[in-house]
Design an enzyme around this catalytic site. Structure first.
Site, PDB file in Angstrom:
ATOM      1  N   ASP A 185       9.067  48.387 -47.488  1.00  0.00           N
ATOM      2  CA  ASP A 185       9.583  49.550 -48.231  1.00  0.00           C
ATOM      3  C   ASP A 185      10.218  49.062 -49.522  1.00  0.00           C
ATOM      4  O   ASP A 185      10.284  47.843 -49.776  1.00  0.00           O
ATOM      5  CB  ASP A 185      10.615  50.312 -47.356  1.00  0.00           C
ATOM      6  CG  ASP A 185      10.651  51.807 -47.662  1.00  0.00           C
ATOM      7  OD1 ASP A 185      10.949  52.163 -48.833  1.00  0.00           O
ATOM      8  OD2 ASP A 185      10.382  52.618 -46.768  1.00  0.00           O
ATOM      9  N   ASN A 197       1.740  54.421 -44.522  1.00  0.00           N
ATOM     10  CA  ASN A 197       2.584  55.614 -44.437  1.00  0.00           C
ATOM     11  C   ASN A 197       3.347  55.899 -45.724  1.00  0.00           C
ATOM     12  O   ASN A 197       3.687  57.051 -45.993  1.00  0.00           O
ATOM     13  CB  ASN A 197       3.566  55.412 -43.261  1.00  0.00           C
ATOM     14  CG  ASN A 197       4.722  56.375 -43.296  1.00  0.00           C
ATOM     15  OD1 ASN A 197       4.593  57.516 -42.881  1.00  0.00           O
ATOM     16  ND2 ASN A 197       5.873  55.925 -43.803  1.00  0.00           N
ATOM     17  N   ILE A 238       7.045  68.022 -41.464  1.00  0.00           N
ATOM     18  CA  ILE A 238       7.879  67.239 -40.557  1.00  0.00           C
ATOM     19  C   ILE A 238       9.249  67.087 -41.229  1.00  0.00           C
ATOM     20  O   ILE A 238       9.308  66.781 -42.430  1.00  0.00           O
ATOM     21  CB  ILE A 238       7.270  65.829 -40.330  1.00  0.00           C
ATOM     22  CG1 ILE A 238       5.785  65.924 -39.902  1.00  0.00           C
ATOM     23  CG2 ILE A 238       8.094  65.037 -39.335  1.00  0.00           C
ATOM     24  CD1 ILE A 238       5.524  66.596 -38.597  1.00  0.00           C
ATOM     25  N   THR A 246      11.911  65.454 -42.663  1.00  0.00           N
ATOM     26  CA  THR A 246      12.237  64.095 -43.138  1.00  0.00           C
ATOM     27  C   THR A 246      12.878  64.236 -44.521  1.00  0.00           C
ATOM     28  O   THR A 246      12.846  65.330 -45.122  1.00  0.00           O
ATOM     29  CB  THR A 246      10.962  63.235 -43.319  1.00  0.00           C
ATOM     30  OG1 THR A 246      10.189  63.804 -44.393  1.00  0.00           O
ATOM     31  CG2 THR A 246      10.127  63.153 -42.064  1.00  0.00           C
ATOM     32  N   ASP A 298       6.561  47.112 -53.142  1.00  0.00           N
ATOM     33  CA  ASP A 298       6.100  48.387 -53.693  1.00  0.00           C
ATOM     34  C   ASP A 298       4.588  48.429 -53.467  1.00  0.00           C
ATOM     35  O   ASP A 298       3.858  47.576 -53.988  1.00  0.00           O
ATOM     36  CB  ASP A 298       6.442  48.422 -55.193  1.00  0.00           C
ATOM     37  CG  ASP A 298       5.966  49.700 -55.877  1.00  0.00           C
ATOM     38  OD1 ASP A 298       5.037  50.367 -55.358  1.00  0.00           O
ATOM     39  OD2 ASP A 298       6.521  50.016 -56.951  1.00  0.00           O
ATOM     40  N   VAL A 299       4.120  49.410 -52.695  1.00  0.00           N
ATOM     41  CA  VAL A 299       2.697  49.413 -52.321  1.00  0.00           C
ATOM     42  C   VAL A 299       1.769  49.639 -53.515  1.00  0.00           C
ATOM     43  O   VAL A 299       0.563  49.401 -53.411  1.00  0.00           O
ATOM     44  CB  VAL A 299       2.378  50.460 -51.221  1.00  0.00           C
ATOM     45  CG1 VAL A 299       3.078  50.112 -49.926  1.00  0.00           C
ATOM     46  CG2 VAL A 299       2.691  51.881 -51.687  1.00  0.00           C
ATOM     47  N   LYS A 334      -3.991  63.181 -50.829  1.00  0.00           N
ATOM     48  CA  LYS A 334      -4.164  63.223 -49.372  1.00  0.00           C
ATOM     49  C   LYS A 334      -5.623  63.511 -48.995  1.00  0.00           C
ATOM     50  O   LYS A 334      -6.101  63.058 -47.954  1.00  0.00           O
ATOM     51  CB  LYS A 334      -3.202  64.237 -48.749  1.00  0.00           C
ATOM     52  CG  LYS A 334      -1.731  63.829 -48.905  1.00  0.00           C
ATOM     53  CD  LYS A 334      -1.469  62.475 -48.265  1.00  0.00           C
ATOM     54  CE  LYS A 334      -0.044  61.980 -48.440  1.00  0.00           C
ATOM     55  NZ  LYS A 334       0.204  60.683 -47.805  1.00  0.00           N
ATOM     56  N   TYR A 364      -0.355  65.567 -55.202  1.00  0.00           N
ATOM     57  CA  TYR A 364      -0.159  65.186 -53.796  1.00  0.00           C
ATOM     58  C   TYR A 364      -1.363  65.599 -52.961  1.00  0.00           C
ATOM     59  O   TYR A 364      -1.903  64.805 -52.186  1.00  0.00           O
ATOM     60  CB  TYR A 364       1.115  65.859 -53.264  1.00  0.00           C
ATOM     61  CG  TYR A 364       1.425  65.530 -51.813  1.00  0.00           C
ATOM     62  CD1 TYR A 364       2.074  64.344 -51.475  1.00  0.00           C
ATOM     63  CD2 TYR A 364       1.073  66.395 -50.783  1.00  0.00           C
ATOM     64  CE1 TYR A 364       2.358  64.026 -50.148  1.00  0.00           C
ATOM     65  CE2 TYR A 364       1.352  66.093 -49.458  1.00  0.00           C
ATOM     66  CZ  TYR A 364       1.998  64.904 -49.147  1.00  0.00           C
ATOM     67  OH  TYR A 364       2.274  64.597 -47.831  1.00  0.00           O
TER      68      TYR A 364
HETATM   69  N1  LIG Z   1       7.191  64.970 -43.949  1.00  0.00           N
HETATM   70  C1  LIG Z   1       6.108  65.725 -43.962  1.00  0.00           C
HETATM   71  O1  LIG Z   1       6.167  66.942 -43.786  1.00  0.00           O
HETATM   72  C2  LIG Z   1       4.746  65.101 -44.160  1.00  0.00           C
HETATM   73  C3  LIG Z   1       3.634  65.904 -43.952  1.00  0.00           C
HETATM   74  C4  LIG Z   1       2.369  65.375 -44.139  1.00  0.00           C
HETATM   75  C5  LIG Z   1       2.216  64.054 -44.513  1.00  0.00           C
HETATM   76  N2  LIG Z   1       3.327  63.292 -44.717  1.00  0.00           N
HETATM   77  C6  LIG Z   1       3.111  61.913 -45.140  1.00  0.00           C
HETATM   78  O2  LIG Z   1       3.776  61.016 -44.265  1.00  0.00           O
HETATM   79  C7  LIG Z   1       4.229  59.870 -44.980  1.00  0.00           C
HETATM   80  C8  LIG Z   1       5.719  59.666 -44.745  1.00  0.00           C
HETATM   81  O3  LIG Z   1       6.398  60.822 -45.197  1.00  0.00           O
HETATM   82  P1  LIG Z   1       7.954  61.081 -44.941  1.00  0.00           P
HETATM   83  O4  LIG Z   1       8.108  62.535 -44.834  1.00  0.00           O
HETATM   84  O5  LIG Z   1       8.470  60.195 -43.879  1.00  0.00           O
HETATM   85  O6  LIG Z   1       8.514  60.637 -46.382  1.00  0.00           O
HETATM   86  P2  LIG Z   1       9.917  60.017 -46.800  1.00  0.00           P
HETATM   87  O7  LIG Z   1      10.062  60.267 -48.253  1.00  0.00           O
HETATM   88  O8  LIG Z   1      10.988  60.484 -45.898  1.00  0.00           O
HETATM   89  O9  LIG Z   1       9.665  58.455 -46.552  1.00  0.00           O
HETATM   90  C9  LIG Z   1       8.691  57.779 -47.304  1.00  0.00           C
HETATM   91  C10 LIG Z   1       9.021  56.308 -47.349  1.00  0.00           C
HETATM   92  O10 LIG Z   1       8.055  55.677 -48.204  1.00  0.00           O
HETATM   93  C11 LIG Z   1       8.769  54.784 -49.049  1.00  0.00           C
HETATM   94  N3  LIG Z   1       8.052  54.568 -50.291  1.00  0.00           N
HETATM   95  C12 LIG Z   1       7.861  55.457 -51.308  1.00  0.00           C
HETATM   96  N4  LIG Z   1       7.225  54.873 -52.318  1.00  0.00           N
HETATM   97  C13 LIG Z   1       6.980  53.591 -51.939  1.00  0.00           C
HETATM   98  C14 LIG Z   1       6.350  52.485 -52.560  1.00  0.00           C
HETATM   99  N5  LIG Z   1       5.849  52.587 -53.797  1.00  0.00           N
HETATM  100  N6  LIG Z   1       6.263  51.320 -51.880  1.00  0.00           N
HETATM  101  C15 LIG Z   1       6.782  51.206 -50.639  1.00  0.00           C
HETATM  102  N7  LIG Z   1       7.413  52.216 -50.005  1.00  0.00           N
HETATM  103  C16 LIG Z   1       7.509  53.383 -50.653  1.00  0.00           C
HETATM  104  C17 LIG Z   1      10.096  55.476 -49.300  1.00  0.00           C
HETATM  105  O11 LIG Z   1      11.081  54.588 -49.804  1.00  0.00           O
HETATM  106  C18 LIG Z   1      10.413  56.013 -47.923  1.00  0.00           C
HETATM  107  O12 LIG Z   1      11.086  55.094 -47.119  1.00  0.00           O
HETATM  108  C19 LIG Z   1       3.884  60.120 -46.459  1.00  0.00           C
HETATM  109  O13 LIG Z   1       2.647  59.491 -46.753  1.00  0.00           O
HETATM  110  C20 LIG Z   1       3.717  61.629 -46.502  1.00  0.00           C
HETATM  111  O14 LIG Z   1       2.894  62.046 -47.543  1.00  0.00           O
HETATM  112  C21 LIG Z   1       4.584  63.783 -44.552  1.00  0.00           C
END
Ligand SMILES: NC(=O)c1ccc[n+]([C@@H]2O[C@H](COP(=O)([O-])OP(=O)(O)OC[C@H]3O[C@@H](n4cnc5c(N)ncnc54)[C@H](O)[C@@H]3O)[C@@H](O)[C@H]2O)c1
Length: 253
Positions: free
Chosen positions: A37, A87, A186, A188, A60-61, A157, A153
């Site tokens: 992360d 993720n 979700i 978060t 950083d991914v 996806k 976004y």
């Molecule tokens: N929460 C939802 O409703 C939801 C729904 C569908 C899909 N998703 C997908 O699930 C995944 C996780 O979502 P979440 O809700 O836990 O998000 P979040 O923002 O709570 O957590 C995302 C994490 O990714 C890290 N991150 C961001 N940019 C980064 C980078 N460049 N390099 C490394 N790490 C990085 C952030 O620091 C964070 O810890 C995402 O891909 C999101 O698109 C989430």
């Protein structure tokens, strides 16, 4: 539980939200897990909480050299790589398409799409060496259906959904399975942040979001983490190129 005994996983965006739940549930299932992360304090805190079967790595991914280093460090620490959970993601600018800047568009694609590319690219070598593996890509319901907001976004996806299928075909002969997960909303930090980009009463917006799901509420990070544990495990040995939808019925309509 021992469903993931002996397996080594790397979870991008593992410091909070869905990623942190994946780390936690995979460790409980017997895996050793690298938490990757850019949120160093949260990542290090999770490592302290879960102990020596985890390690936090800053990367950083969207930067290939950092991804390469994180994969190498995971193999150096735990000896192999069996599971890559792609993720890390951002929701990005919430504007209609005609108001978006090129930089806003590119930032989302750099993390959500190019990040999945880099992590997959660098996982293949160690997974081949391990005799196979499981790559789990976090897409979204918005990789399946549209919605009138966050255009970069949704594009990202949709890309992740088809990248998963292409890589499932490319690496099936290496016994590397590649699947996508499609969560509904979700609860978060990402969704909390999304609500702040909407005007008006955040609690009312939360109720509106909940009502989009036939089951009547938002999901929890663990709802997704259990799907990740399944796809990482040998119980999913015949599952590749599939779309695991975990959305409270959102996309049934
Ligand atoms: N929460 C939802 O409703 C939801 C729904 C569908 C899909 N998703 C997908 O699930 C995944 C996780 O979502 P979440 O809700 O836990 O998000 P979040 O923002 O709570 O957590 C995302 C994490 O990714 C890290 N991150 C961001 N940019 C980064 C980078 N460049 N390099 C490394 N790490 C990085 C952030 O620091 C964070 O810890 C995402 O891909 C999101 O698109 C989430």
């Amino acid at each position: 539980m021992d469903r993931l005994n002996g397996k080594v996983a790397l979870v991008t965006g593992g410091a909070q939200g869905i990623g942190a739940a994946c780390v936690q549930r995979m460790v409980e299932a017997g895996a050793r897990v690298a938490i990757v992360d850019v949120l160093d304090a949260a990542g290090q805190a999770l490592e302290r909480q879960l102990g020596e079967r985890t390690c936090y790595l800053h990367a950083d991914v969207s930067v290939e050299a950092e991804v390469a280093r994180a994969v190498q460090a995971t193999v150096a620490r735990f000896g192999r790589l069996d599971v890559m959970v792609n993720n890390a993601g951002i929701s990005g600018a919430n504007k209609p398409t005609h108001e978006l800047t090129e930089a806003e568009w590119d930032r989302v694609q750099a993390i959500n799409v190019k990040g999945v590319f880099f992590c997959t690219k660098h996982a293949i070598g160690p997974m081949r060496a391990a005799g196979g593996g499981s790559i789990i890509n976090l897409s979204s319901i918005y990789g399946l259906v549209g919605a009138p907001d966050v255009p970069p976004y949704h594009a990202s996806k949709g890309a992740v959904r088809l990248m998963s299928k292409t890589d499932a075909l490319l690496y099936a002969a290496d016994r590397i399975r590649v699947n996508s997960i499609h969560p509904g909303f979700i609860w978060t930090p990402m969704v909390e942040h999304h609500l702040t980009t909407l005007h008006g009463d955040a609690a009312a917006h939360q109720r509106e979001l909940a009502a989009l799901h036939p089951l009547g509420h938002l999901g929890e990070a663990d709802d997704i983490a259990w799907g990740v544990v399944y796809l990482a495990s040998e119980e999913a040995k015949f599952v590749t190129g599939s779309e695991l939808v975990i959305d409270g019925g959102y996309s049934c309509r």
